[in-house]
Motif scaffolding. Structure first.
Motif, PDB file in Angstrom:
ATOM      1  N   LEU A 313       1.026  -1.272  -0.113  1.00 23.89           N
ATOM      2  CA  LEU A 313      -0.051   0.000  -0.072  1.00 23.89           C
ATOM      3  C   LEU A 313       0.922   1.106  -0.021  1.00 23.89           C
ATOM      4  O   LEU A 313       1.831   1.156   0.559  1.00 23.89           O
ATOM      5  CB  LEU A 313      -0.837   0.127   1.225  1.00 23.89           C
ATOM      6  N   PRO A 314       0.505   2.301  -0.507  1.00 27.38           N
ATOM      7  CA  PRO A 314       1.019   3.529  -0.695  1.00 27.38           C
ATOM      8  C   PRO A 314       1.050   4.069   0.852  1.00 27.38           C
ATOM      9  O   PRO A 314       0.250   3.958   1.356  1.00 27.38           O
ATOM     10  CB  PRO A 314       0.386   4.532  -1.748  1.00 27.38           C
ATOM     11  N   LEU A 325      -6.631  -1.284   6.949  1.00 29.85           N
ATOM     12  CA  LEU A 325      -6.314  -2.354   5.937  1.00 29.85           C
ATOM     13  C   LEU A 325      -4.948  -2.990   6.421  1.00 29.85           C
ATOM     14  O   LEU A 325      -5.136  -4.231   6.005  1.00 29.85           O
ATOM     15  CB  LEU A 325      -5.789  -1.393   4.530  1.00 29.85           C
ATOM     16  N   ASP A 326      -4.221  -2.644   7.367  1.00 25.75           N
ATOM     17  CA  ASP A 326      -3.213  -3.454   7.673  1.00 25.75           C
ATOM     18  C   ASP A 326      -3.841  -4.383   8.597  1.00 25.75           C
ATOM     19  O   ASP A 326      -3.386  -5.523   8.588  1.00 25.75           O
ATOM     20  CB  ASP A 326      -2.270  -2.526   8.516  1.00 25.75           C
ATOM     21  N   GLY A 327      -4.779  -4.095   9.331  1.00 24.26           N
ATOM     22  CA  GLY A 327      -5.394  -4.794  10.198  1.00 24.26           C
ATOM     23  C   GLY A 327      -6.012  -5.815   9.335  1.00 24.26           C
ATOM     24  O   GLY A 327      -6.115  -7.176   9.790  1.00 24.26           O
ATOM     25  N   TYR A 328      -6.838  -5.766   8.382  1.00 20.94           N
ATOM     26  CA  TYR A 328      -7.369  -6.592   7.626  1.00 20.94           C
ATOM     27  C   TYR A 328      -6.364  -7.461   6.957  1.00 20.94           C
ATOM     28  O   TYR A 328      -6.812  -8.790   7.030  1.00 20.94           O
ATOM     29  CB  TYR A 328      -8.246  -5.759   6.449  1.00 20.94           C
ATOM     30  N   ARG A 329      -5.346  -7.099   6.599  1.00 17.70           N
ATOM     31  CA  ARG A 329      -4.428  -8.112   5.991  1.00 17.70           C
ATOM     32  C   ARG A 329      -3.908  -9.086   6.947  1.00 17.70           C
ATOM     33  O   ARG A 329      -3.561 -10.516   6.929  1.00 17.70           O
ATOM     34  CB  ARG A 329      -3.137  -7.402   5.447  1.00 17.70           C
ATOM     35  N   ALA A 330      -3.624  -8.519   8.159  1.00 15.49           N
ATOM     36  CA  ALA A 330      -3.491  -9.615   9.532  1.00 15.49           C
ATOM     37  C   ALA A 330      -4.658 -10.298  10.021  1.00 15.49           C
ATOM     38  O   ALA A 330      -4.497 -10.866  11.051  1.00 15.49           O
ATOM     39  CB  ALA A 330      -2.711  -8.759  10.589  1.00 15.49           C
TER      40      ALA A 330
END
Length: 491
Positions: A313-314, A325-330
């Protein structure tokens, strides 16, 4: 404080014990103010610290039923004489705990009383208990030559009981005092309404997936976070549930008409922007349908739409969207993201982490808690494992002199260089750990990981090998510098 002291202190605010109301101009000015502070309908008014009854006389003259209280028998005697024939009951008693039994009042009036109270918090609490629902507390106070109670302090004391406090400065009206004054004099009119329950705006955000990519919109012309990237989003309106709100916002912002069954709850996050109020954010996941391509349906609020790899992600993103979004990936499901007032709105890669993951309830017995790997070179392991686990959605977790860990959900992986280490390489063919295996979202993500792996210390276990298909899955095996094997499995 004795009765004599009380009387002397109260009278120090005015030129005479009658509060200056013997002057017809002053009396008329106070009568006009009272009309604005008291209800228009006939009401029950309790005048506390009434003195000689001058304010009670004004209130009774406006048609209200008055009960007046003062602790000085001398003052009460004068008040009774002044109020004779008005129907006013004048009682000797403590203004802090007036002798009114179970009576309830529409208005409690107190002039230059609160500043004298030894425990104003307790007295205000008692006064509010004497008011009918929706009743009014009319407090006339000030600061005289450094003595008294400021409006700010009294408003703070009232905040525990009501959110409706009207502040009316009185210093600038010389008719009230019979002269010009330059100290702080004011009235506070507080309604007997309990503080409202805590409420938060509800946000909805769309994580639109196109394989490994997500759609982001660049904000423009909104007045908040303009120039930064954010997922298509908006607020739930009155009467909408969060799914209805997401469907409406997707249609309004990117022109995509989603069916309710297409939406999957990805994450719920409570967040607070710098200097703002808390909000509750619902993040929904949906798959991109090539037959319904997104478009910029709000060019006055968005300068571009673009797809970005979820694992790359930028940085020029709204901070709480990037955190989500970082939490979603995790594979987090519930997060708290709390800005301090001085934090930037934009994502700060090197800034302090403001994200707190919340554990999800459910049976714990039997689930993997953590896996610990002893490594010969911690710096090398941090670079290699940190890259791979980061690509797989893990986030940095623990950091100590001999180790590092990365967490996804409530499971984490540890790389440690222990002083008790007995060898410098890992032999996966000896008894012990053979390899770790991780899920990967899809074949495209798997291919991309394998292609980038050699630059980060991971090489295919079989040189030149590409992902293989086995039992309905695509798999690839990588080995790092220390000899650890990782298997990546995509559906």
């Amino acid at each position: 404080m004795t009765t004599t002291d009380w009387d002397a202190a109260a009278e120090s605010f005015d030129d005479e014990p009658d509060h200056g109301l013997l002057d017809p101009v002053v009396r008329s000015a106070w009568a006009r103010r009272m009309e604005t502070w008291l209800p228009a309908a006939r009401s029950a008014v309790l005048d506390l610290g009434c003195g000689t009854g001058s304010l009670s006389l004004l209130v009774a003259g406006q048609g209200h039923r008055v009960t007046a209280v003062d602790r000085s028998p001398r003052m009460v005697e004068q008040a009774r004489a002044k109020l004779a024939g008005t129907g006013t009951e004048v009682l000797v008693g403590d203004a802090g705990h007036p002798p009114v039994g179970k009576q309830r009042f529409d208005v409690i009036l107190a002039r230059h009383v609160v500043w004298l109270l030894p425990d104003p918090e307790a007295v205000l609490r008692h006064w509010f208990s004497l008011l009918r629902p929706g009743g009014r507390l009319v407090l006339i106070e000030g600061v005289w030559n450094g003595t008294g109670l400021s409006a700010a302090r009294l408003t703070e004391l009232l905040a525990a009981h009501t959110e409706r406090v009207h502040h009316e400065p009185l210093s600038g009206d010389p008719l009230l005092w019979g002269k010009e004054v330059d100290d702080e004099r004011y009235a506070l009119v507080a309604r007997a309404e309990p503080p409202r329950r805590h409420r938060e705006v509800v946000d909805v955000h769309l994580i639109l997936r196109r394989g490994p990519d997500v759609l982001l919109a660049r904000r423009d012309g909104t007045g908040y976070a303009d120039g930064l990237l954010h997922a298509p989003s908006g607020h739930a309106e009155d009467g909408e549930d969060v799914r209805e709100a997401m469907i409406r916002e997707a249609a309004e912002e990117i022109g995509v008409e989603l069916d309710p069954d297409e939406l999957r709850v990805a994450l719920v996050m409570q967040h607070r922007g710098p200097g703002g109020n808390p909000r509750m954010g619902w993040f929904f996941e949906a798959d991109h349908d090539p037959s319904r391509p997104p478009r910029n349906a709000e060019p006055d609020k968005c300068s571009e739409l673009a797809w970005f790899p979820l694992d790359a992600l930028p940085d020029d993103m709204v901070a709480y969207c990037r955190a989500a979004l970082d939490g979603y990936r995790a594979q987090e499901r519930f997060l708290i993201h709390w800005h301090e007032d001085g934090d930037p709105v934009a994502h700060a890669p090197s800034g302090p982490r403001r994200v707190v993951p919340l554990p999800v309830a459910g049976p714990r017995t039997g689930r993997v808690h953590h896996i610990e790997l002893w490594v010969p070179d911690l710096a090398q392991a941090e670079a290699e494992w940190g890259w791979l686990l980061g690509e797989l959605g893990h986030v940095p977790y623990q950091h100590w002199a001999h180790g590092r860990s990365w967490r996804r959900g409530d499971t984490y992986v540890v790389a440690e260089r222990s002083p008790d280490l007995t060898d410098t390489t890992h032999d996966r063919l000896r008894p012990g750990l053979n390899h770790l295996a991780f899920h990967v979202e899809d074949r495209a993500t798997l291919d991309a990981l394998v292609a980038r792996a050699p630059a980060h210390g991971w090489r295919p276990l079989v040189p030149g090998a590409r992902p293989q298909e086995s039992s309905g899955h695509h798999t690839a095996c990588l080995e790092n510098t220390a000899g650890y094997e990782v298997e990546l499995v995509a559906p």
